[in-house]
Design a protein around this motif. Structure first.
Motif, PDB file in Angstrom:
ATOM      1  N   SER A  66       0.862  -1.177   0.000  1.00  0.00           N
ATOM      2  CA  SER A  66       0.000   0.000   0.000  1.00  0.00           C
ATOM      3  C   SER A  66       0.899   1.228   0.000  1.00  0.00           C
ATOM      4  O   SER A  66       1.633   1.460   0.965  1.00  0.00           O
ATOM      5  N   LEU A  67       0.893   1.989  -1.090  1.00  0.00           N
ATOM      6  CA  LEU A  67       1.845   3.094  -1.167  1.00  0.00           C
ATOM      7  C   LEU A  67       1.221   4.384  -1.664  1.00  0.00           C
ATOM      8  O   LEU A  67       0.097   4.403  -2.181  1.00  0.00           O
ATOM      9  N   ALA A  68       1.980   5.474  -1.453  1.00  0.00           N
ATOM     10  CA  ALA A  68       1.543   6.812  -1.845  1.00  0.00           C
ATOM     11  C   ALA A  68       2.777   7.637  -2.179  1.00  0.00           C
ATOM     12  O   ALA A  68       3.898   7.246  -1.853  1.00  0.00           O
ATOM     13  N   VAL A  69       2.549   8.767  -2.856  1.00  0.00           N
ATOM     14  CA  VAL A  69       3.653   9.590  -3.348  1.00  0.00           C
ATOM     15  C   VAL A  69       3.414  11.055  -3.012  1.00  0.00           C
ATOM     16  O   VAL A  69       2.300  11.561  -3.146  1.00  0.00           O
ATOM     17  N   VAL A  70       4.475  11.738  -2.578  1.00  0.00           N
ATOM     18  CA  VAL A  70       4.470  13.200  -2.459  1.00  0.00           C
ATOM     19  C   VAL A  70       5.489  13.740  -3.451  1.00  0.00           C
ATOM     20  O   VAL A  70       6.631  13.283  -3.478  1.00  0.00           O
ATOM     21  N   THR A  71       5.074  14.698  -4.292  1.00  0.00           N
ATOM     22  CA  THR A  71       6.015  15.338  -5.209  1.00  0.00           C
ATOM     23  C   THR A  71       6.273  16.770  -4.761  1.00  0.00           C
ATOM     24  O   THR A  71       5.429  17.393  -4.128  1.00  0.00           O
ATOM     25  N   ASN A  72       7.460  17.263  -5.102  1.00  0.00           N
ATOM     26  CA  ASN A  72       7.814  18.661  -4.829  1.00  0.00           C
ATOM     27  C   ASN A  72       8.218  19.320  -6.132  1.00  0.00           C
ATOM     28  O   ASN A  72       9.143  18.857  -6.802  1.00  0.00           O
ATOM     29  N   ILE A 109      -1.644  10.503  -4.454  1.00  0.00           N
ATOM     30  CA  ILE A 109      -0.589  11.375  -4.951  1.00  0.00           C
ATOM     31  C   ILE A 109      -0.846  12.805  -4.471  1.00  0.00           C
ATOM     32  O   ILE A 109      -1.935  13.335  -4.675  1.00  0.00           O
ATOM     33  N   ARG A 110       0.131  13.399  -3.795  1.00  0.00           N
ATOM     34  CA  ARG A 110       0.002  14.800  -3.345  1.00  0.00           C
ATOM     35  C   ARG A 110       1.154  15.622  -3.879  1.00  0.00           C
ATOM     36  O   ARG A 110       2.291  15.146  -3.908  1.00  0.00           O
ATOM     37  N   ALA A 111       0.862  16.860  -4.256  1.00  0.00           N
ATOM     38  CA  ALA A 111       1.901  17.761  -4.746  1.00  0.00           C
ATOM     39  C   ALA A 111       2.151  18.867  -3.730  1.00  0.00           C
ATOM     40  O   ALA A 111       1.216  19.440  -3.182  1.00  0.00           O
ATOM     41  N   VAL A 112       3.416  19.130  -3.458  1.00  0.00           N
ATOM     42  CA  VAL A 112       3.807  20.288  -2.651  1.00  0.00           C
ATOM     43  C   VAL A 112       4.488  21.264  -3.600  1.00  0.00           C
ATOM     44  O   VAL A 112       5.392  20.879  -4.342  1.00  0.00           O
ATOM     45  N   GLU A 113       4.008  22.507  -3.607  1.00  0.00           N
ATOM     46  CA  GLU A 113       4.686  23.539  -4.405  1.00  0.00           C
ATOM     47  C   GLU A 113       5.653  24.267  -3.494  1.00  0.00           C
ATOM     48  O   GLU A 113       5.258  24.938  -2.553  1.00  0.00           O
ATOM     49  N   THR A 114       6.932  24.101  -3.763  1.00  0.00           N
ATOM     50  CA  THR A 114       7.926  24.562  -2.796  1.00  0.00           C
ATOM     51  C   THR A 114       8.256  26.037  -2.924  1.00  0.00           C
ATOM     52  O   THR A 114       8.639  26.670  -1.961  1.00  0.00           O
ATOM     53  N   GLY A 115       8.119  26.621  -4.132  1.00  0.00           N
ATOM     54  CA  GLY A 115       8.619  27.984  -4.337  1.00  0.00           C
ATOM     55  C   GLY A 115      10.115  28.006  -4.096  1.00  0.00           C
ATOM     56  O   GLY A 115      10.695  27.051  -3.579  1.00  0.00           O
ATOM     57  N   ALA A 116      10.765  29.048  -4.510  1.00  0.00           N
ATOM     58  CA  ALA A 116      12.192  29.257  -4.231  1.00  0.00           C
ATOM     59  C   ALA A 116      13.045  28.005  -4.389  1.00  0.00           C
ATOM     60  O   ALA A 116      13.046  27.366  -5.405  1.00  0.00           O
ATOM     61  N   ALA A 153       5.510  21.573   5.135  1.00  0.00           N
ATOM     62  CA  ALA A 153       4.532  21.293   4.071  1.00  0.00           C
ATOM     63  C   ALA A 153       4.608  19.828   3.649  1.00  0.00           C
ATOM     64  O   ALA A 153       3.586  19.182   3.377  1.00  0.00           O
ATOM     65  N   ASN A 154       5.825  19.293   3.613  1.00  0.00           N
ATOM     66  CA  ASN A 154       5.981  17.889   3.244  1.00  0.00           C
ATOM     67  C   ASN A 154       5.461  16.954   4.332  1.00  0.00           C
ATOM     68  O   ASN A 154       4.818  15.949   4.043  1.00  0.00           O
ATOM     69  N   LEU A 155       5.733  17.294   5.583  1.00  0.00           N
ATOM     70  CA  LEU A 155       5.232  16.457   6.679  1.00  0.00           C
ATOM     71  C   LEU A 155       3.712  16.439   6.683  1.00  0.00           C
ATOM     72  O   LEU A 155       3.082  15.401   6.913  1.00  0.00           O
ATOM     73  N   GLU A 156       3.124  17.623   6.405  1.00  0.00           N
ATOM     74  CA  GLU A 156       1.672  17.707   6.361  1.00  0.00           C
ATOM     75  C   GLU A 156       1.120  16.814   5.241  1.00  0.00           C
ATOM     76  O   GLU A 156       0.133  16.090   5.440  1.00  0.00           O
ATOM     77  N   ALA A 157       1.774  16.861   4.075  1.00  0.00           N
ATOM     78  CA  ALA A 157       1.316  16.034   2.943  1.00  0.00           C
ATOM     79  C   ALA A 157       1.394  14.549   3.296  1.00  0.00           C
ATOM     80  O   ALA A 157       0.471  13.778   3.025  1.00  0.00           O
ATOM     81  N   GLU A 167       1.343  13.202   6.285  1.00  0.00           N
ATOM     82  CA  GLU A 167       0.367  12.847   7.314  1.00  0.00           C
ATOM     83  C   GLU A 167      -1.055  12.826   6.752  1.00  0.00           C
ATOM     84  O   GLU A 167      -1.861  11.960   7.093  1.00  0.00           O
ATOM     85  N   GLU A 168      -1.332  13.763   5.846  1.00  0.00           N
ATOM     86  CA  GLU A 168      -2.657  13.760   5.217  1.00  0.00           C
ATOM     87  C   GLU A 168      -2.882  12.491   4.412  1.00  0.00           C
ATOM     88  O   GLU A 168      -3.982  11.932   4.404  1.00  0.00           O
ATOM     89  N   LEU A 169      -1.853  12.042   3.735  1.00  0.00           N
ATOM     90  CA  LEU A 169      -1.974  10.807   2.958  1.00  0.00           C
ATOM     91  C   LEU A 169      -2.257   9.622   3.876  1.00  0.00           C
ATOM     92  O   LEU A 169      -3.103   8.784   3.581  1.00  0.00           O
ATOM     93  N   GLU A 170      -1.543   9.557   4.994  1.00  0.00           N
ATOM     94  CA  GLU A 170      -1.761   8.440   5.917  1.00  0.00           C
ATOM     95  C   GLU A 170      -3.192   8.467   6.466  1.00  0.00           C
ATOM     96  O   GLU A 170      -3.820   7.420   6.596  1.00  0.00           O
ATOM     97  N   ASP A 171      -3.681   9.677   6.750  1.00  0.00           N
ATOM     98  CA  ASP A 171      -5.050   9.791   7.246  1.00  0.00           C
ATOM     99  C   ASP A 171      -6.058   9.410   6.173  1.00  0.00           C
ATOM    100  O   ASP A 171      -7.049   8.732   6.439  1.00  0.00           O
ATOM    101  N   ALA A 172      -5.806   9.876   4.942  1.00  0.00           N
ATOM    102  CA  ALA A 172      -6.811   9.725   3.887  1.00  0.00           C
ATOM    103  C   ALA A 172      -6.855   8.313   3.314  1.00  0.00           C
ATOM    104  O   ALA A 172      -7.932   7.784   3.066  1.00  0.00           O
ATOM    105  N   VAL A 173      -5.699   7.701   3.072  1.00  0.00           N
ATOM    106  CA  VAL A 173      -5.689   6.408   2.379  1.00  0.00           C
ATOM    107  C   VAL A 173      -4.950   5.318   3.144  1.00  0.00           C
ATOM    108  O   VAL A 173      -4.783   4.216   2.644  1.00  0.00           O
TER     109      VAL A 173
END
Ligand SMILES: Nc1nc2c(ncn2[C@@H]2O[C@H](COP(=O)(O)OP(=O)(O)OP(=O)(O)O)[C@@H](O)[C@H]2O)c(=O)[nH]1
Ligand SMILES: [Mg+2]
Length: 233
Positions: free
Chosen positions: A55-61, A83-90, A102-106, A108-114
């Protein structure tokens, strides 16, 4: 009560199944490396290889866009909610090393959601040879370089090449075309890294990601082998 018989989700070898107290989170693996080396291609190939058993998920930056996430969505390597995207700026390295919120939030949200999840892959925005992940964000990191970037990159070192838990040298199919000497890259990488592993890949074939997938499975086996904490009280 047999807490250890919950093999329910996707028939997977679930990390969760080994820790009935529910405290185990997914193993988090970061993928970093220079722009265009094949991080997203590696993530996509890993998803295809592992999604039937884990069971896997991905965060992109990405710096200003969601391009990597959109590529993964278009390729349908995982269901969109994984799949979650983080827009990092700079500077992309800031979001994986200095201000990882922002990455930790993504994650944790993935773990909660799926969740429960066995594995979360976090792709860094393409950066330079010094970009590494905070150990507060990932449990292990992969550094992806490619043969087209020059066969002297392993010799030049830098924290990514020297200290990543796995160094991937991608696009080996291009070596003859760009005049890169793979044996020399392997020797230089070994000199920089000692016993740390190096995988040579070409993602032009579906099986090309095999050595990376094997390494991920081995990390996951270690992760799930850690004994469950003693029950409270
Ligand atoms: N020939 C060849 N091309 C590859 C290989 N792996 C990836 N590519 C191509 O290289 C280009 C960049 O790949 P990506 O996976 O987007 O690279 P990336 O590291 O994610 O790039 P950024 O996120 O922009 O830093 C794409 O056109 C891929 O199709 C490979 O093994 N061989
Ligand atoms: Mg990418």
């Amino acid at each position: 009560m047999h807490l250890d018989h919950d093999h329910s989700h996707h028939g997977a070898v679930s990390a969760d199944a080994h820790r009935p107290d529910g405290t185990r989170r997914a193993l988090r693996i970061g993928l970093g490396g220079p722009v265009g080396s094949g991080k997203t291609a590696t993530v996509a190939a890993l998803c295809r290889q592992l999604r039937d058993t884990l069971s896997l998920a991905v965060v992109t930056n990405d710096i200003y866009t969601r391009e990597d996430a959109e590529f993964l969505l278009r390729e349908a390597v995982l269901p969109p909610e994984r799949i979650r995207a983080v827009e990092t700026g700079a500077c992309p390295h800031t979001a994986i090393r200095d201000d990882i919120s922002a990455n930790l939030e993504a994650v944790e949200e993935l773990e909660d959601a799926v969740g429960p999840l066995d594995l979360i892959l976090v792709e860094s925005g393409g950066d330079n040879l010094t970009a590494t992940f905070s150990r507060g964000l990932v449990d292990a990191q992969v550094f992806v370089i490619d043969v087209a970037g020059g066969d002297d990159i392993p010799r030049k070192g830098g924290p990514g090449v020297t200290t990543a838990d796995l160094l991937v040298v991608n696009k080996t199919d291009l070596a003859p075309h760009v005049g890169s000497d793979l044996d020399r890259m392997a020797r230089d990488a070994a000199a920089q890294r000692g016993d740390l592993p190096v995988a040579f890949t070409s993602l032009r074939s579906a099986a090309g990601v095999g050595p990376v997938a094997d390494w991920v499975r081995a990390r996951l086996a270690e992760w799930t082998a850690v004994p469950a904490p003693a029950p409270a009280g």
